[in-house]
Design a protein around this motif. Structure first.
Motif, short mmCIF file in Angstrom:
data_model
loop_
_atom_site.label_atom_id
_atom_site.label_comp_id
_atom_site.label_asym_id
_atom_site.label_seq_id
_atom_site.Cartn_x
_atom_site.Cartn_y
_atom_site.Cartn_z
N ASP A 137 91.91 53.49 13.80
CA ASP A 137 92.62 52.34 13.28
C ASP A 137 91.63 51.51 12.48
N LEU A 138 91.94 51.27 11.21
CA LEU A 138 91.02 50.55 10.33
C LEU A 138 90.74 49.14 10.84
N ALA A 139 91.79 48.39 11.18
CA ALA A 139 91.58 47.02 11.65
C ALA A 139 90.68 46.99 12.88
N GLN A 140 90.92 47.92 13.80
CA GLN A 140 90.10 47.99 15.01
C GLN A 140 88.64 48.28 14.65
N ARG A 141 88.42 49.21 13.75
CA ARG A 141 87.05 49.53 13.34
C ARG A 141 86.37 48.31 12.73
N LEU A 142 87.09 47.59 11.88
CA LEU A 142 86.50 46.42 11.23
C LEU A 142 86.18 45.33 12.25
N ILE A 143 87.06 45.14 13.21
CA ILE A 143 86.81 44.14 14.25
C ILE A 143 85.54 44.48 15.02
N ILE A 144 85.35 45.76 15.31
CA ILE A 144 84.18 46.20 16.08
C ILE A 144 82.90 46.18 15.24
N GLU A 145 82.97 46.64 13.99
CA GLU A 145 81.75 46.84 13.21
C GLU A 145 81.35 45.68 12.30
N PHE A 146 82.29 44.80 11.93
CA PHE A 146 81.95 43.68 11.06
C PHE A 146 81.29 42.58 11.87
N ASP A 147 80.22 42.03 11.32
CA ASP A 147 79.48 40.97 12.01
C ASP A 147 80.03 39.60 11.60
N GLY A 148 81.23 39.32 12.08
CA GLY A 148 81.88 38.06 11.76
C GLY A 148 83.33 38.14 12.16
N PRO A 149 84.07 37.05 11.95
CA PRO A 149 85.49 37.05 12.32
C PRO A 149 86.34 37.93 11.40
N VAL A 150 87.35 38.55 12.00
CA VAL A 150 88.31 39.37 11.27
C VAL A 150 89.71 38.86 11.62
N THR A 151 90.44 38.46 10.60
CA THR A 151 91.82 38.04 10.80
C THR A 151 92.71 39.21 10.43
N THR A 152 93.57 39.61 11.36
CA THR A 152 94.46 40.74 11.11
C THR A 152 95.86 40.39 11.58
N VAL A 153 96.86 41.00 10.96
CA VAL A 153 98.25 40.82 11.37
C VAL A 153 98.90 42.17 11.52
N VAL A 154 100.00 42.20 12.26
CA VAL A 154 100.77 43.42 12.44
C VAL A 154 101.51 43.71 11.15
N PRO A 155 101.50 44.96 10.69
CA PRO A 155 102.15 45.29 9.42
C PRO A 155 103.65 45.24 9.47
N ASP A 156 104.25 45.30 8.25
CA ASP A 156 105.70 45.41 8.13
C ASP A 156 106.14 46.75 8.71
#
Length: 158
Positions: A137-156
């Motif tokens: 899951d891209l959002a999950q990967r970004l949340i884990i690997e990015f060194d900062g806050p990640v804002t994500t929403v559930v898709p349409d």
């Protein structure tokens, strides 16, 4: 928040809503918003093959023999630019469109690092738990690997 990166994966209602919110948030703190579209490698290869088979013409009238990576990056940037132009209110936020070709997760993290961003905005993927386990899951990967806050929403819903 000085620099934020919005990932424009596809044109959808949720994408436009999150982009509008990102623009309001980043503009409210006088930050810069980068709007990025990553053309996946598979899409690039598909377009290149399609152009070779169709005999499509370039702007100068010559036949395409390939789909240059620079053209694909320009096409990706144009997608990001259209999204920004359509959604972001003029003058409310300083923003810049970006486009690249590659694997989404790696490309997003590389651009985030290159632009020294401190916040990511991304619309998640609609997958079952088993689909996430198999394909990731891209959002999950970004949340884990990015060194900062990640804002994500559930898709349409698709």
């Amino acid at each position: 928040m000085e620099r934020a990166l919005f990932v424009a994966r596809r044109d959808s209602t949720k994408t436009r809503e999150l982009l509008r919110e990102a623009g309001d948030i980043v503009g409210g703190v006088d930050g810069t918003l980068f709007v990025l579209h990553v053309m996946p490698e598979s899409e690039y290869e598909q377009r290149a093959e399609s152009r070779r088979e169709s005999g499509a013409l370039q702007k100068d009238g010559s036949e395409y023999s390939t789909y240059p990576i620079t053209q694909a990056e320009s096409d990706a940037r144009e997608f990001a630019e259209r999204m920004g132009d359509d959604v972001l209110t003029a003058g409310t936020v300083e923003w810049e469109p970006l486009g690249t070709v590659g694997r989404e997760g790696r490309s997003i993290l590389e651009v985030a690092d290159d632009r020294d961003v401190d916040h990511l905005f991304v619309v998640g993927e609609q997958r079952s738990p088993s689909g996430k386990a198999i394909f990731g899951d891209l959002a999950q990967r970004l949340i884990i690997e990015f060194d900062g806050p990640v804002t994500t929403v559930v898709p349409d819903e698709r």
